[in-house]
Write a protein that holds these residues in place. Structure first.
Motif, PDB file in Angstrom:
ATOM      1  N   GLY A  54       0.782  -1.226   0.000  1.00  0.00           N
ATOM      2  CA  GLY A  54       0.000   0.000   0.000  1.00  0.00           C
ATOM      3  C   GLY A  54       0.809   1.268   0.000  1.00  0.00           C
ATOM      4  O   GLY A  54       0.257   2.360  -0.081  1.00  0.00           O
ATOM      5  N   GLY A  96       1.040   5.091  -8.076  1.00  0.00           N
ATOM      6  CA  GLY A  96       1.620   5.863  -9.162  1.00  0.00           C
ATOM      7  C   GLY A  96       1.092   7.270  -9.220  1.00  0.00           C
ATOM      8  O   GLY A  96       1.799   8.204  -9.512  1.00  0.00           O
ATOM      9  N   THR A 138      -4.340   8.326 -11.860  1.00  0.00           N
ATOM     10  CA  THR A 138      -5.560   7.759 -12.404  1.00  0.00           C
ATOM     11  C   THR A 138      -6.719   8.739 -12.522  1.00  0.00           C
ATOM     12  O   THR A 138      -7.623   8.527 -13.281  1.00  0.00           O
ATOM     13  N   LYS A 140     -11.641   5.924 -15.423  1.00  0.00           N
ATOM     14  CA  LYS A 140     -10.459   6.603 -14.909  1.00  0.00           C
ATOM     15  C   LYS A 140      -9.617   7.163 -16.054  1.00  0.00           C
ATOM     16  O   LYS A 140      -8.392   7.087 -16.035  1.00  0.00           O
ATOM     17  N   TRP A 142     -13.019  -3.913 -12.575  1.00  0.00           N
ATOM     18  CA  TRP A 142     -14.115  -3.141 -11.972  1.00  0.00           C
ATOM     19  C   TRP A 142     -14.086  -3.265 -10.450  1.00  0.00           C
ATOM     20  O   TRP A 142     -14.305  -2.306  -9.734  1.00  0.00           O
ATOM     21  N   ASN A 152     -11.288  -1.394  -8.809  1.00  0.00           N
ATOM     22  CA  ASN A 152     -11.495   0.037  -8.987  1.00  0.00           C
ATOM     23  C   ASN A 152     -12.477   0.608  -7.966  1.00  0.00           C
ATOM     24  O   ASN A 152     -12.529   1.810  -7.747  1.00  0.00           O
ATOM     25  N   TYR A 177      -8.814   2.602  -0.845  1.00  0.00           N
ATOM     26  CA  TYR A 177      -7.353   2.488  -0.841  1.00  0.00           C
ATOM     27  C   TYR A 177      -6.758   3.490   0.141  1.00  0.00           C
ATOM     28  O   TYR A 177      -7.141   4.665   0.153  1.00  0.00           O
ATOM     29  N   PHE A 178      -5.830   3.004   0.945  1.00  0.00           N
ATOM     30  CA  PHE A 178      -5.161   3.876   1.907  1.00  0.00           C
ATOM     31  C   PHE A 178      -3.688   3.979   1.526  1.00  0.00           C
ATOM     32  O   PHE A 178      -2.985   2.979   1.480  1.00  0.00           O
ATOM     33  N   ASP A 179      -3.243   5.179   1.214  1.00  0.00           N
ATOM     34  CA  ASP A 179      -1.861   5.329   0.756  1.00  0.00           C
ATOM     35  C   ASP A 179      -0.906   5.737   1.875  1.00  0.00           C
ATOM     36  O   ASP A 179       0.217   6.157   1.626  1.00  0.00           O
ATOM     37  N   SER A 212      -8.650   6.816  -0.537  1.00  0.00           N
ATOM     38  CA  SER A 212      -9.225   7.197  -1.828  1.00  0.00           C
ATOM     39  C   SER A 212      -9.914   5.952  -2.384  1.00  0.00           C
ATOM     40  O   SER A 212      -9.820   4.870  -1.799  1.00  0.00           O
ATOM     41  N   GLN A 213     -10.572   6.123  -3.523  1.00  0.00           N
ATOM     42  CA  GLN A 213     -11.255   4.959  -4.099  1.00  0.00           C
ATOM     43  C   GLN A 213     -10.484   4.413  -5.284  1.00  0.00           C
ATOM     44  O   GLN A 213     -10.043   5.168  -6.146  1.00  0.00           O
ATOM     45  N   GLY A 214     -10.340   3.098  -5.311  1.00  0.00           N
ATOM     46  CA  GLY A 214      -9.716   2.454  -6.467  1.00  0.00           C
ATOM     47  C   GLY A 214      -8.259   2.130  -6.230  1.00  0.00           C
ATOM     48  O   GLY A 214      -7.523   2.902  -5.637  1.00  0.00           O
ATOM     49  N   TRP A 215      -7.880   0.956  -6.703  1.00  0.00           N
ATOM     50  CA  TRP A 215      -6.506   0.488  -6.518  1.00  0.00           C
ATOM     51  C   TRP A 215      -5.658   0.655  -7.774  1.00  0.00           C
ATOM     52  O   TRP A 215      -4.523   0.180  -7.811  1.00  0.00           O
ATOM     53  N   LEU A 216      -6.209   1.244  -8.831  1.00  0.00           N
ATOM     54  CA  LEU A 216      -5.432   1.329 -10.067  1.00  0.00           C
ATOM     55  C   LEU A 216      -4.121   2.072  -9.825  1.00  0.00           C
ATOM     56  O   LEU A 216      -4.049   2.989  -9.008  1.00  0.00           O
ATOM     57  N   ASP A 217      -3.115   1.662 -10.588  1.00  0.00           N
ATOM     58  CA  ASP A 217      -1.802   2.304 -10.533  1.00  0.00           C
ATOM     59  C   ASP A 217      -1.130   2.159  -9.168  1.00  0.00           C
ATOM     60  O   ASP A 217      -0.554   3.124  -8.641  1.00  0.00           O
TER      61      ASP A 217
END
Lengths: 430, 310
Positions: free
Chosen positions: A25, A29, A32, A95, B154, B157, B161-163, B168-173
Motif C-alpha cells: 500500500g 503511481g 488515475t 479513470k 471493476w 477500482n 485504498y489507503f496510501d 481514496s477509491q480504487g486500486w489502479l496504478d
C-alpha cells in the motif's frame, strides 16, 4: 476449536493481511484521476520509449505549465504497442485522464463510445491544419494532430537507373503496368530475394492503413461513404475483386513475400529488396543507409495514387472534470511553434503551412516537402464511422486470406456481409 | 553377432563375458543416442536464447544481415555495448526491475502464507462442507484469467485504498493491485493440500495431546515438514508473477509501479530497435536464469510433481 487457537489464527491472518497491505500500500503511481481540485490535470501519451516525440510533448507541457499559474498538466507516457488496451481498461474503470492522444481512425469510435468530448471553440486554431489531422465525427471536432505521415515507395536511384526503371513523380506516378514492368526487371536482375517488399509480415492497423489505399486506387472502398451503412458494391464489386486479384498475383508471382521479415526497412537496407512499400517514418534511417534513397509516390492503379491519412491526434476525455484547463492546454499546444517542434523532433509532416516553413526539410523544395505533397494530394481518410475498428479487422482478415490464395469474390462477399451485419447490429451507430 | 553366439555355443568364449560386453556396447550406444537427442532438444530450446543474447550486442542492420546463416548465433562483426547503453537511456530500467522483483517476491511470500494456511485447513481440520469447499476452489482453475480480467478491474477500482496518508477509491496504478489479486491461488492450495495430506495425522494428535493448537501444529509441524512443497509453490508462483503482462498493462499508468515485462513495449515503435529490444529481453531474463540455476533441482522437481510444462 479452542478459543485460544481461534484467537491465534485470527491474529495470524490479521498479521498476514496487514503486512501485505503495508507492503503493497505504500506506493501509488498517482495518475488515475482525470483532474484534481488543485487544477492539475493528467495527460496521457503513447510515446513511452520514443524519446523524440516524448521530449517534444514534454516541452509543450512544461511551456504550458510555465505560461500560467491556474493549471498544471501532468504527463504520463505509455508504450505505443499497448496504449489502446490501457485506454480501454481505464475507460472501463471510468479513470480516463483529461487529455490523451488517439490514433486518428479510432476517433469516431471513441467519440461514439463516450470516451471523448468535442473540442469547442477551436475552429480558428485548426483552420489551416491538414484535413487528415483533424478528427471529426457527427460534424463536431474531437481531436487534432501535430503531424501526419505518408505512405511511399522507397527505392534507390541507382537501383532504378541500373534496371532502366523510370523514376515516377507526383505528376506522373507509376501506372499499374509500369509497376509490373519494374518488378519484372528487378526480378530478372537476380539481385534480390524479392523485387518488392510490401511489409506483409507486419500486423494490426498496418493492413487497412497500407493496403486499403490500393483498393481505393482501383475504385473500391472499405464501406460506402455516402451513408456508412453498407460495404456492398464497394468492398465486393468488380473493382475490389480486381484489387484482390492483383494483390494475390504479387505474392503468387514472387514479386513480394507472402510474409515479409519483421523489419522490412532493415531488409531493404541490407539489399534484400529493390522497392520498399513503407512510410515517411523510414526517411531518417534509410537516408542514413544510402545517399541515393528516393521516396516515390505510390502506384496509380486506375483512380490515381492513394495513401492512408490520419495519424496520432489529441483530444479531451468526456469524463474530464476540469474542461477549462484541458481546453486551455489544447489551444496552447495547437500553435505553429509546437506543431513545428513535434514535427522536427519526429521527422513527420507538420500539419500547418506555417509550421512547415519552420521545420528543416519541409520548407518548399526541401527534401521532405514531397511527403507533405503526397499527404495533400493522395491522402484518403479511413472510414469516419465508429464501426471502423470492426471494418479494419474484417478487411485485414480478408486481405490475409486473399494473399494466401482464398477466392477473391467469395472472401470479399463474406467480409461485406460481416461489416454490414455489424453496422446494422449497432443501428448504424446512430 | 552370430559369430559370437557360435563361439559361446562351442565353448571358446565365456557366455558371461559376451553378455556383459554386448550389454556394455548396446548400453553405450543407447547412451550416445540419448545424449545426441538431448543435445538436439537442448539446441531447439537454447538457440533462441543464444540468438537473443548474441543479437543484443549487434547493431540492427547487422542482426538482419546475419539472419540467413549461422552468424546469427555468433558474436561476430560489429559487436558492442551500445544497445545496453540505449536500454538504460530509454527506459527507467532500475525502477522497472525493482517493481518486478517487489511484486513477484510479495506475491510469493503472501501466496506461501495464505495458500498453505488454506490447504492446512482443508487437509488437516475436519468441518462440514470441507470437500465441497475444496471442489469449488479447484473448479476456479478452469476459468482463464482473461475471462476474469475485466470484472476484476471493476472490482479493484471500487475498493477503498489507503496510501498511508488518506483514503481514496480504487486500486489502479498501485503495487497492491498487481499483488493482492494473485496471492490466493487455487493451484497452490491444491499442491499444498496434496502434500499436507501425505503427512501422518498422528502427528497432529500427538501435538494436541501435548497442548498444541491448530496454528502451532501448522507452524511447528506441518510447515517445517513441507520444504519441497514450499519450494514448488514458490517457484510456480514466482514465474507467472514475473511474466505478468496483460494485467499490469490494464492497471498501471505510471512508471513508478510499472513492471519490467511491460517495458519491452518501449522498444516496439514504428522503427523497432531490435538490438535494444534483445538487450532488454536479455537483462530481464537474467533474474529468472539466476533463480533457475540456484534452484535447478527444485525447478525440475516442481515441474515433475505438478505436471506443469513450459
Amino acid at each position: 476449536m479452542k478459543s485460544s487457537t481461534r484467537r491465534r489464527l485470527t491474529f495470524g491472518a490479521a498479521v498476514v493481511t496487514a503486512t501485505t497491505l503495508l507492503l503493497t500500500g505504500c506506493a501509488k503511481g498517482g495518475g488515475t484521476s482525470s483532474s484534481s481540485e488543485d487544477g492539475t490535470i493528467t495527460l496521457w501519451t503513447h510515446n513511452a520509449g520514443n524519446a523524440g516525440e516524448l521530449g517534444a510533448i514534454q516541452t509543450i507541457v512544461d511551456d504550458f505549465n510555465a505560461s500560467q499559474s491556474d493549471y498544471e498538466v501532468d504527463l504520463q507516457a505509455f508504450p505505443q504497442d499497448s496504449y489502446n488496451q490501457s485506454v480501454t481498461a481505464a475507460a472501463a474503470a471510468k479513470k480516463l485522464p483529461c487529455i490523451m492522444d488517439i490514433d486518428g481512425p479510432n476517433v469516431p469510435n471513441w467519440a461514439w463510445a463516450g470516451y471523448l468530448a468535442p473540442l469547442e471553440g477551436m475552429d480558428e486554431e485548426l483552420s489551416d491544419y491538414l484535413p487528415t489531422t483533424v478528427g471529426k465525427y457527427d460534424d463536431e471536432i474531437y481531436s487534432y494532430g501535430f503531424y501526419d505521415v505518408s505512405l511511399v515507395m522507397v527505392s534507390r536511384q541507382s537501383i532504378l537507373d541500373e534496371n532502366g526503371i523510370r523514376t515516377p513523380t507526383i505528376d506522373q506516378p507509376w501506372t499499374k503496368d509500369e509497376f509490373a514492368d519494374a518488378l519484372a526487371k528487378l526480378k530478372a536482375s537476380g539481385k534480390y530475394e524479392y523485387p518488392a517488399d510490401f511489409a506483409t509480415g507486419l500486423t494490426g492497423e498496418w493492413w487497412p492503413y497500407a493496403y486499403s489505399p490500393f483498393l481505393q486506387s482501383f475504385g473500391g472502398d472499405l464501406i460506402d461513404r455516402d451513408d456508412y451503412k453498407s460495404a456492398d458494391g464497394v468492398l465486393n464489386g468488380p473493382e475490389a475483386v480486381e484489387w484482390a486479384t492483383w494483390f494475390r498475383g504479387l505474392a503468387a508471382n514472387g514479386d513480394i513475400a507472402l510474409k515479409s521479415g519483421s523489419d522490412p526497412a532493415q531488409d531493404f537496407a541490407n539489399g534484400k529488396t529493390g522497392i520498399l512499400y513503407s512510410g515517411s517514418w523510414t526517411a531518417v534511417p534509410l537516408r542514413k543507409a544510402f545517399d541515393d534513397t528516393v521516396f516515390l509516390p505510390t502506384v496509380d492503379l486506375g483512380q490515381g495514387p492513394k495513401i492512408g491519412g490520419g495519424s496520432w491526434q489529441w483530444g479531451m476525455s468526456a469524463t474530464c472534470e476540469n474542461t477549462e484547463a484541458a481546453s486551455a492546454y489544447l489551444k496552447f499546444a495547437a500553435q505553429d511553434e509546437y506543431v513545428a517542434k513535434v514535427a522536427t523532433d519526429t521527422n513527420n509532416i507538420p500539419t500547418t503551412p506555417g509550421a512547415a516553413a519552420e521545420v528543416p526539410g519541409f520548407e518548399d523544395g526541401g527534401e521532405n516537402d514531397i511527403f507533405r505533397q503526397y499527404a495533400e494530394e493522395y491522402a484518403v481518410l479511413r472510414p469516419v464511422t465508429p464501426g471502423y475498428p470492426f471494418i479494419a479487422t474484417t478487411f485485414t482478415k480478408a486481405a490475409q486470406d486473399i494473399l494466401n490464395g482464398a477466392d477473391p469474390q467469395a472472401t470479399l462477399d463474406q467480409a461485406t456481409k460481416d461489416i454490414d451485419a455489424n453496422q446494422q447490429q449497432n443501428n448504424y451507430f446512430q | 553377432m552370430s559369430e559370437v553366439l557360435t563361439r559361446v555355443a562351442d565353448g571358446t568364449q565365456a557366455p558371461h563375458t559376451v553378455s556383459v560386453a554386448g550389454a556394455d556396447r548396446s548400453g553405450r550406444g543407447r547412451a550416445v543416442l540419448v545424449t545426441v537427442l538431448k543435445s538436439l532438444l537442448a539446441l531447439v530450446f537454447g538457440l533462441p536464447l543464444l540468438f537473443m543474447i548474441v543479437s543484443s550486442f549487434k547493431p540492427d542492420t547487422q542482426i538482419f544481415a546475419d539472419l540467413g546463416g549461422v552468424r546469427a548465433f555468433l558474436p561476430v562483426g560489429d559487436i558492442g555495448l551500445d544497445n545496453y547503453t540505449g536500454v538504460f537511456d530509454r527506459v527507467p530500467f532500475a525502477q522497472f526491475l525493482f517493481n518486478s522483483v517487489f511484486i513477484s517476491v510479495a506475491t510469493v511470500v503472501g501466496g506461501l502464507v495464505v495458500n498453505s494456511m488454506a490447504a492446512f485447513v482443508l487437509a488437516r481440520m475436519r468441518f462440514r462442507g470441507q470437500k465441497v469447499m475444496l471442489a469449488v476452489i479447484l473448479a476456479t482453475l478452469i476459468v482463464p484469467f482473461e475471462v476474469m480480467a475485466l470484472p476484476l478491474l471493476w472490482e479493484v477500482n471500487l475498493l477503498p485504498y489507503f496510501d498511508g496518508v488518506e483514503f481514496s477509491q480504487g486500486w489502479l496504478d498501485t503495487y497492491a493491485v498487481q499483488i493482492v489479486p494473485f496471492i490466493a491461488n487455487a493451484f497452490s492450495i491444491f499442491l499444498f493440500y496434496q502434500y499436507f495430506d501425505t503427512i501422518p495425522k498422528e502427528l497432529d494428535e500427538a501435538a494436541m495431546i501435548d497442548g498444541a493448537g491448530w496454528f502451532r501444529i501448522y507452524r511447528s509441524i506441518i510447515v517445517p515438514l513441507s520444504g519441497p512443497a514450499i519450494a514448488t509453490v514458490a517457484i510456480l508462483t514466482f514465474l507467472p508473477a514475473w511474466n505478468q503482462y496483460l494485467w499490469p498493462l490494464m492497471v498501471t499508468q505510471s512508471e513508478a509501479v510499472r513492471p519490467a515485462m511491460v517495458g519491452i513495449d518501449y522498444f516496439r515503435q514504428l522503427n523497432v530497435s531490435w538490438g535494444q529490444l534483445m538487450a532488454y529481453a536479455s537483462v530481464i531474463t537474467v533474474p529468472v536464469l539466476v533463480l533457475f540455476i540456484a534452484f535447478q533441482r527444485s525447478f525440475v522437481n516442481s515441474i515433475a510433481s505438478s505436471g506443469v510444462k513450459g
